[in-house]
Every structure is written in structure tokens, then in C-alpha cells.
Design an enzyme around this catalytic site. Structure first.
Site, PDB file in Angstrom:
ATOM      1  N   HIS A   1       0.847  -1.195   0.000  1.00  0.00           N
ATOM      2  CA  HIS A   1       0.000   0.000   0.000  1.00  0.00           C
ATOM      3  C   HIS A   1       0.880   1.241   0.000  1.00  0.00           C
ATOM      4  CE1 HIS A   1       0.620   0.308   4.432  1.00  0.00           C
ATOM      5  NE2 HIS A   1       0.680  -0.986   4.333  1.00  0.00           N
TER       6      HIS A   1
ATOM      7  N   TYR B   1      -4.999   5.966  11.104  1.00  0.00           N
ATOM      8  CA  TYR B   1      -4.755   6.405  12.489  1.00  0.00           C
ATOM      9  C   TYR B   1      -5.724   7.552  12.788  1.00  0.00           C
ATOM     10  CZ  TYR B   1      -0.042   4.254  11.993  1.00  0.00           C
ATOM     11  OH  TYR B   1       1.018   3.397  11.792  1.00  0.00           O
TER      12      TYR B   1
ATOM     13  N   PRO C   1       4.059   1.346  19.571  1.00  0.00           N
ATOM     14  CA  PRO C   1       3.748   0.846  18.222  1.00  0.00           C
ATOM     15  C   PRO C   1       3.214   1.903  17.259  1.00  0.00           C
ATOM     16  CG  PRO C   1       2.155   0.029  19.833  1.00  0.00           C
ATOM     17  CD  PRO C   1       3.203   0.760  20.604  1.00  0.00           C
TER      18      PRO C   1
ATOM     19  N   LYS D   1       7.375   0.572  14.121  1.00  0.00           N
ATOM     20  CA  LYS D   1       8.821   0.482  13.907  1.00  0.00           C
ATOM     21  C   LYS D   1       9.525  -0.705  14.582  1.00  0.00           C
ATOM     22  CE  LYS D   1       9.695   3.776  11.166  1.00  0.00           C
ATOM     23  NZ  LYS D   1       9.211   3.142   9.955  1.00  0.00           N
TER      24      LYS D   1
ATOM     25  N   TYR E   1       8.581   7.419   7.996  1.00  0.00           N
ATOM     26  CA  TYR E   1       7.644   6.302   8.152  1.00  0.00           C
ATOM     27  C   TYR E   1       8.123   5.107   7.323  1.00  0.00           C
ATOM     28  CZ  TYR E   1       3.040   4.086   8.802  1.00  0.00           C
ATOM     29  OH  TYR E   1       2.014   3.229   9.152  1.00  0.00           O
TER      30      TYR E   1
HETATM   31  P1  RFL Z   1      10.434 -10.781  20.440  1.00  0.00           P
HETATM   32  O1  RFL Z   1       9.460 -10.963  19.331  1.00  0.00           O
HETATM   33  O2  RFL Z   1       9.933 -10.383  21.763  1.00  0.00           O
HETATM   34  O3  RFL Z   1      11.208 -12.179  20.577  1.00  0.00           O
HETATM   35  C1  RFL Z   1      12.073 -12.450  21.661  1.00  0.00           C
HETATM   36  C2  RFL Z   1      12.062 -13.960  21.909  1.00  0.00           C
HETATM   37  O4  RFL Z   1      12.968 -14.252  22.982  1.00  0.00           O
HETATM   38  C3  RFL Z   1      12.349 -15.192  23.863  1.00  0.00           C
HETATM   39  N1  RFL Z   1      12.987 -15.060  25.186  1.00  0.00           N
HETATM   40  C4  RFL Z   1      13.935 -15.900  25.637  1.00  0.00           C
HETATM   41  N2  RFL Z   1      14.505 -16.982  25.098  1.00  0.00           N
HETATM   42  C5  RFL Z   1      15.442 -17.624  25.840  1.00  0.00           C
HETATM   43  N3  RFL Z   1      15.818 -17.240  27.100  1.00  0.00           N
HETATM   44  C6  RFL Z   1      15.259 -16.140  27.671  1.00  0.00           C
HETATM   45  N4  RFL Z   1      15.629 -15.760  28.902  1.00  0.00           N
HETATM   46  C7  RFL Z   1      14.273 -15.431  26.942  1.00  0.00           C
HETATM   47  N5  RFL Z   1      13.528 -14.333  27.210  1.00  0.00           N
HETATM   48  C8  RFL Z   1      12.757 -14.121  26.135  1.00  0.00           C
HETATM   49  C9  RFL Z   1      10.882 -14.804  23.840  1.00  0.00           C
HETATM   50  O5  RFL Z   1      10.047 -15.889  24.249  1.00  0.00           O
HETATM   51  C10 RFL Z   1      10.693 -14.428  22.368  1.00  0.00           C
HETATM   52  O6  RFL Z   1      10.280 -15.530  21.586  1.00  0.00           O
HETATM   53  O7  RFL Z   1      11.597  -9.771  20.047  1.00  0.00           O
HETATM   54  P2  RFL Z   1      12.311  -9.483  18.615  1.00  0.00           P
HETATM   55  O8  RFL Z   1      12.653 -10.786  17.941  1.00  0.00           O
HETATM   56  O9  RFL Z   1      13.360  -8.489  18.893  1.00  0.00           O
HETATM   57  O10 RFL Z   1      11.155  -8.846  17.715  1.00  0.00           O
HETATM   58  C11 RFL Z   1      10.636  -7.570  18.032  1.00  0.00           C
HETATM   59  C12 RFL Z   1       9.164  -7.477  17.631  1.00  0.00           C
HETATM   60  O11 RFL Z   1       8.469  -8.592  18.155  1.00  0.00           O
HETATM   61  C13 RFL Z   1       8.500  -6.158  18.132  1.00  0.00           C
HETATM   62  O12 RFL Z   1       9.407  -5.093  18.046  1.00  0.00           O
HETATM   63  C14 RFL Z   1       7.254  -5.795  17.302  1.00  0.00           C
HETATM   64  O13 RFL Z   1       6.238  -6.740  17.488  1.00  0.00           O
HETATM   65  C15 RFL Z   1       6.732  -4.405  17.697  1.00  0.00           C
HETATM   66  N6  RFL Z   1       5.468  -4.034  17.013  1.00  0.00           N
HETATM   67  C16 RFL Z   1       5.465  -3.562  15.718  1.00  0.00           C
HETATM   68  N7  RFL Z   1       6.631  -3.454  15.022  1.00  0.00           N
HETATM   69  C17 RFL Z   1       6.620  -3.063  13.708  1.00  0.00           C
HETATM   70  O14 RFL Z   1       7.705  -2.961  13.098  1.00  0.00           O
HETATM   71  N8  RFL Z   1       5.450  -2.765  13.020  1.00  0.00           N
HETATM   72  C18 RFL Z   1       4.236  -2.843  13.660  1.00  0.00           C
HETATM   73  O15 RFL Z   1       3.206  -2.643  13.003  1.00  0.00           O
HETATM   74  C19 RFL Z   1       4.223  -3.216  15.055  1.00  0.00           C
HETATM   75  N9  RFL Z   1       3.061  -3.301  15.723  1.00  0.00           N
HETATM   76  C20 RFL Z   1       4.251  -4.170  17.685  1.00  0.00           C
HETATM   77  C21 RFL Z   1       3.048  -3.784  17.006  1.00  0.00           C
HETATM   78  C22 RFL Z   1       4.184  -4.687  18.982  1.00  0.00           C
HETATM   79  C23 RFL Z   1       2.961  -4.807  19.595  1.00  0.00           C
HETATM   80  N10 RFL Z   1       2.971  -5.377  20.892  1.00  0.00           N
HETATM   81  C24 RFL Z   1       2.087  -6.389  21.307  1.00  0.00           C
HETATM   82  C25 RFL Z   1       4.071  -5.106  21.769  1.00  0.00           C
HETATM   83  C26 RFL Z   1       1.836  -3.881  17.626  1.00  0.00           C
HETATM   84  C27 RFL Z   1       1.775  -4.360  18.938  1.00  0.00           C
HETATM   85  C28 RFL Z   1       0.431  -4.403  19.581  1.00  0.00           C
HETATM   86  C1  PHB Z   2      -0.776  -3.432  12.969  1.00  0.00           C
HETATM   87  O1  PHB Z   2      -1.283  -3.716  11.873  1.00  0.00           O
HETATM   88  O2  PHB Z   2      -0.743  -4.255  13.910  1.00  0.00           O
HETATM   89  C2  PHB Z   2      -0.191  -2.081  13.173  1.00  0.00           C
HETATM   90  C3  PHB Z   2      -0.265  -1.117  12.160  1.00  0.00           C
HETATM   91  C4  PHB Z   2       0.285   0.138  12.354  1.00  0.00           C
HETATM   92  C5  PHB Z   2       0.894   0.428  13.568  1.00  0.00           C
HETATM   93  C6  PHB Z   2       0.973  -0.524  14.573  1.00  0.00           C
HETATM   94  C7  PHB Z   2       0.409  -1.783  14.386  1.00  0.00           C
HETATM   95  O3  PHB Z   2       1.437   1.668  13.769  1.00  0.00           O
END
Ligand code: RFL
Ligand code: PHB
Length: 391
Positions: A72, A200, A292, A296, A384
Site C-alpha cells: 500500500h 490512524y 507501536p 517500527k 515512516y
Molecule cells: P520478540 O518478538 O519479543 O522475541 C524475543 C524472543 O525471545 C524469547 N525469550 C527468551 N529466550 C530464551 N531465554 C530467555 N531468557 C528469553 N527471554 C525471552 C521470547 O520468548 C521471544 O520468543 O523480540 P524481537 O525478535 O526483537 O522482535 C521484536 C518485535 O516482536 C516487536 O518489536 C514488534 O512486534 C513491535 N510491534 C510492531 N513493530 C513493527 O515494526 N510494526 C508494527 O506494526 C508493530 N506493531 C508491535 C506492534 C508490537 C505490539 N505489541 C504487542 C508489543 C503492535 C503491537 C500491539
Molecule cells: C498493525 O497492523 O498491527 C499495526 C499497524 C500500524 C501500527 C501498529 C500496528 O502503527
């Protein structure tokens, strides 16, 4: 056991690092605390920058993303009396964004690791890092009641916000920077046709966001009290509140569907420096958290892994450690820019508990300026879409 790189954490950062290192014939073992089923149940990010998309394609991970993901032009912002702005990354950077769920990407990564026969040890308990300042570090963990040991050359700390890696850097060496926000996001996944654009909303009742996972799966968020529980948000209340936060014409196009997941995320900015301690290198959420709002977090995990995998493969193929030396500074330049954008968008789009009418007028003035200025739009679109990876 012995390996070149012991990777702590089997989230997107750890799995992608293991995948790319493998393409360069650098062996690794991934240690994940949770079960694979648990990791694959987590619902998180949805938006990929063009740089992330390119890296995934270049490393053979693009097939399902290109089939099921949605390209998109950027995302819309709505506020006030029907005002709308498109953060048009295609127009200003020449590149589209991609909506593709982190859950699907993690499945793709596990499938690729399985095909390559790589070692991923799940349910690894009590992981500990040892002798990080020596050139013979090792990692211990418990599995099925027995203590195991992995000798390695390097440790990659990819274990997220609550992992053990960052905590293995002595407090005297570690500096942390933090901002927590007085609200969270209630996220809902629903079987319903999404809006055509990621949208948003800044509204007097609080922020809201409409996103998607597929043509039949919508992802919505509403700003909420950080201490609330999903049980306090019955489905009817959620839909009513969501629609109330969008202008009437947008709200009318939101399709209500069966809610299949509901969760609360607190909003926080956090950076730990340095991202290296001896033979330990941090990547992804282990080193930094962003709210979020700028989408990023996952993209930063991917760019950290790009820099770290390049540094490690160069070390093994040419014995040069220049990229390893520059990794913390190079990764952090991109991180701080994303931290700033996420903080700025969070302030611009949410309502804060002690806001005065003045604060909201400042936001509306800034949004109005953005909507009227192609210079300001170009700057926002560039950020962005994410800054390019450094050579
Ligand atoms: P993760 O995904 O948390 O993975 C870390 C892994 O390490 C494990 N772990 C361990 N393993 C061994 N020993 C230990 N002591 C350990 N402690 C932990 C965990 O079980 C896990 O499997 O980190 P990683 O790989 O750095 O990835 C980061 C992303 O997951 C995170 O930054 C994103 O999800 C953030 N985020 C978004 N990022 C985007 O780029 N675009 C988005 O649209 C976006 N939307 C979001 C988001 C995060 C959200 N939440 C729930 C925080 C939307 C939401 C709602
Ligand atoms: C999502 O699709 O989960 C999402 C999209 C945009 C954001 C954060 C999360 O800024």
C-alpha cells in the site's frame, strides 16, 4: 555442544539472524524459552518498511509475503471535522509499505529454519551467559531437568524486552533511556473486511487505529487505560468505542465481525546502550522498545539483524572485525531515529490525561500544517518508510 553464534531468543530477530548467517555458512544455535506453539500464537506487528521487505526477499523469505501481504502507498491520519492526511511513502520515497503479520513472518522463518535443518532448542529454561569478555564465551540452560552448555564464539541477544541478555551487561556499563506513556493499546483481531487504508485517528475520546491482516481479517486498536483488562472490554463496548473515534463516514465503513483475539499493550520508549558487551551483541527488542504508533519495532529488529549478520559473516569470511566494532553505533543511529519518530507520533495522535485545550490545538495545528505542506509530508513519509541501511 559448540557453535559459532549462540542466539538467545526465537522471535523474528533471532530466527532471521540464524537464517541469514546460514546463507553465509555461519553456524548458529537458537535457544528459545517458550514452546514453538506459544511463539506462533503471539499477535504483534503488521507493517513492514520497504527496507525490511527487500531484505526478506533477498534472503529467500519473500514468497508468501508477496502472495499474502498487501502493498500500500502509506497510511492515513484522520482528525477533527473530517480532516485527512495520507502519509504517502510511494509518492515521496518511490516505495510502498507492506502489511504482513509478524505471526506469518515468524511461521515463514520457522519453516525456513526447519528446511535448513537448523538447531532451534525450544523450552530452554534458565539461560545464562558466561565469560562474555573472553574470546571463549559460553551459554548454559536447562532442558528437561538437565543443565546443558554451548560453547561459542559470539552470543547474539535477541531475547526481547524481558530477556536475560541485556541484564547480562553489568549495570556499571549499561545506560538506559526510558519514557513510559500513561496509556496502553487495546488490540482486537476480528473476522471482518478491513478498511482500504491503514488509518490512524486522533479523537477527543482517544487514539484509534484501523489496520489489517488480510482481505477478511481486520486489526484494530484503541487507546485505553494502561491498567485495564481485556475482560473490561466486552465486544459490543469495543466496537462502539472504535466507531466513536473515527469520523462518521469512516466509522460507517468499519465492518463488525467476530472477535478472535483481544489484548492490551502498554506503550513505552526504551533504549539500552551499548548494544555490545565483549562477545555479546544485542538486537531487536532486547535493546530497544518503541511505542507501536510508528510501526517500527519489528522493522528495527530486522535492521539490527541486517547489520549484525553482515558484521559476523564478514568476520568469518575475511577475519575483519570492522563491522563488528561499528555495529553498536551504526544500529543505534537508526534506532534513535525510529525512537524519535515513534515518540513524536505518539504525542501527536494520543490524548494525555492532563491535556489542556492548548495541547490539543497544538496537535491540530501540526496536523493541519502536515496536510498542507508537501515538505512536511515528504519528511514524515521518509521517516515512516524508514531510513536506508548504511553501507
Ligand atoms: P520478540 O518478538 O519479543 O522475541 C524475543 C524472543 O525471545 C524469547 N525469550 C527468551 N529466550 C530464551 N531465554 C530467555 N531468557 C528469553 N527471554 C525471552 C521470547 O520468548 C521471544 O520468543 O523480540 P524481537 O525478535 O526483537 O522482535 C521484536 C518485535 O516482536 C516487536 O518489536 C514488534 O512486534 C513491535 N510491534 C510492531 N513493530 C513493527 O515494526 N510494526 C508494527 O506494526 C508493530 N506493531 C508491535 C506492534 C508490537 C505490539 N505489541 C504487542 C508489543 C503492535 C503491537 C500491539
Ligand atoms: C498493525 O497492523 O498491527 C499495526 C499497524 C500500524 C501500527 C501498529 C500496528 O502503527
Amino acid at each position: 555442544m559448540r557453535t559459532k553464534v549462540a542466539i538467545i531468543g526465537g522471535g523474528p530477530a533471532g530466527l532471521l539472524l540464524s537464517h541469514i548467517l546460514d546463507l553465509h555458512q555461519v553456524g548458529s544455535i537458537v535457544l528459545e524459552r517458550r514452546s514453538r506453539a506459544y511463539v506462533l500464537r503471539r499477535i504483534r506487528a503488521g507493517v513492514l518498511e520497504p527496507h525490511s521487505v527487500r531484505l526478506l526477499r533477498d534472503t529467500g523469505l519473500g514468497e508468501r509475503m508477496d502472495r499474502d501481504g498487501q502493498e500500500h502507498d502509506g497510511s492515513a491520519v484522520v482528525w477533527g471535522d473530517n480532516q485527512r492526511l495520507l502519509v504517502d511513502t510511494r509518492r515521496f520515497t518511490g516505495q510502498p509499505m507492506m502489511t504482513y503479520g509478524q505471526t506469518a513472518l515468524t511461521e515463514d522463518l520457522y519453516a525456513a529454519r526447519d528446511r535448513a535443518g537448523s538447531q532451534i532448542i525450544d523450552e530452554a529454561d534458565k539461560v545464562q551467559l558466561h565469560d562474555l569478555l573472553s574470546d571463549r564465551p559460553f551459554v548454559t540452560y536447562e532442558k528437561d531437568g538437565a543443565t546443558q552448555r554451548i560453547a561459542c564464539d559470539f552470543v547474539a541477544g535477541c531475547d526481547g524486552q524481558h530477556g536475560v541478555s541485556r541484564e547480562s551487561i553489568p549495570p556499571s556499563v549499561r545506560r538506559t533511556y526510558e519514557r513510559s506513556y500513561p496509556f496502553g493499546w487495546l488490540g482486537v483481531m476480528a473476522l471482518a473486511q478491513p478498511l482500504p487504508d491503514i488509518t490512524y485517528a486522533n479523537h477527543a475520546r482517544g487514539f484509534a487505529l484501523a489496520s489489517r491482516r488480510s482481505a477478511t481479517l481486520s486489526r484494530y486498536y484503541v487507546q485505553c487505560d494502561p491498567d485495564t483488562k481485556p475482560e473490561n472490554w466486552p465486544d459490543d463496548l469495543f466496537w462502539q468505542e472504535l466507531k466513536a473515534r473515527f469520523p462518521a463516514d469512516v466509522a460507517a465503513r468499519i465492518t463488525i465481525g467476530q472477535v478472535v483475539e483481544k489484548s492490551i499493550t502498554p506503550l513505552r520508549s526504551f533504549v539500552a546502550e551499548p548494544m555490545r558487551y565483549g562477545r555479546l551483541f544485542l538486537a531487536g527488542d532486547a535493546a530497544h522498545i518503541v511505542p507501536p504508533t510508528g510501526a517500527k519495532g519489528l522493522n528495527l529488529a530486522i535492521s539490527d539483524v541486517f547489520y549484525l549478520s553482515r558484521a559476523l559473516s564478514r568476520f568469518y569470511s575475511t577475519a575483519r572485525s570492522d563491522y563488528l566494532e561499528s555495529y553498536p553505533a551504526m544500529a543505534l543511529r537508526r534506532v534513535w531515529n525510529a525512537v524519535r519518530l515513534s515518540w513524536w507520533l505518539t504525542n501527536l495522535l494520543h490524548r494525555f490525561p492532563h491535556d489542556t485545550p492548548f495541547d490539543q490545538r497544538m496537535r491540530e495545528t501540526e496536523l493541519g500544517y502536515l496536510a498542507g505542506s508537501t515538505h512536511a509530508q515528504a519528511s514524515l513519509a521518509e521517516q515512516y518508510a524508514g531510513l536506508p541501511f548504511e553501507p
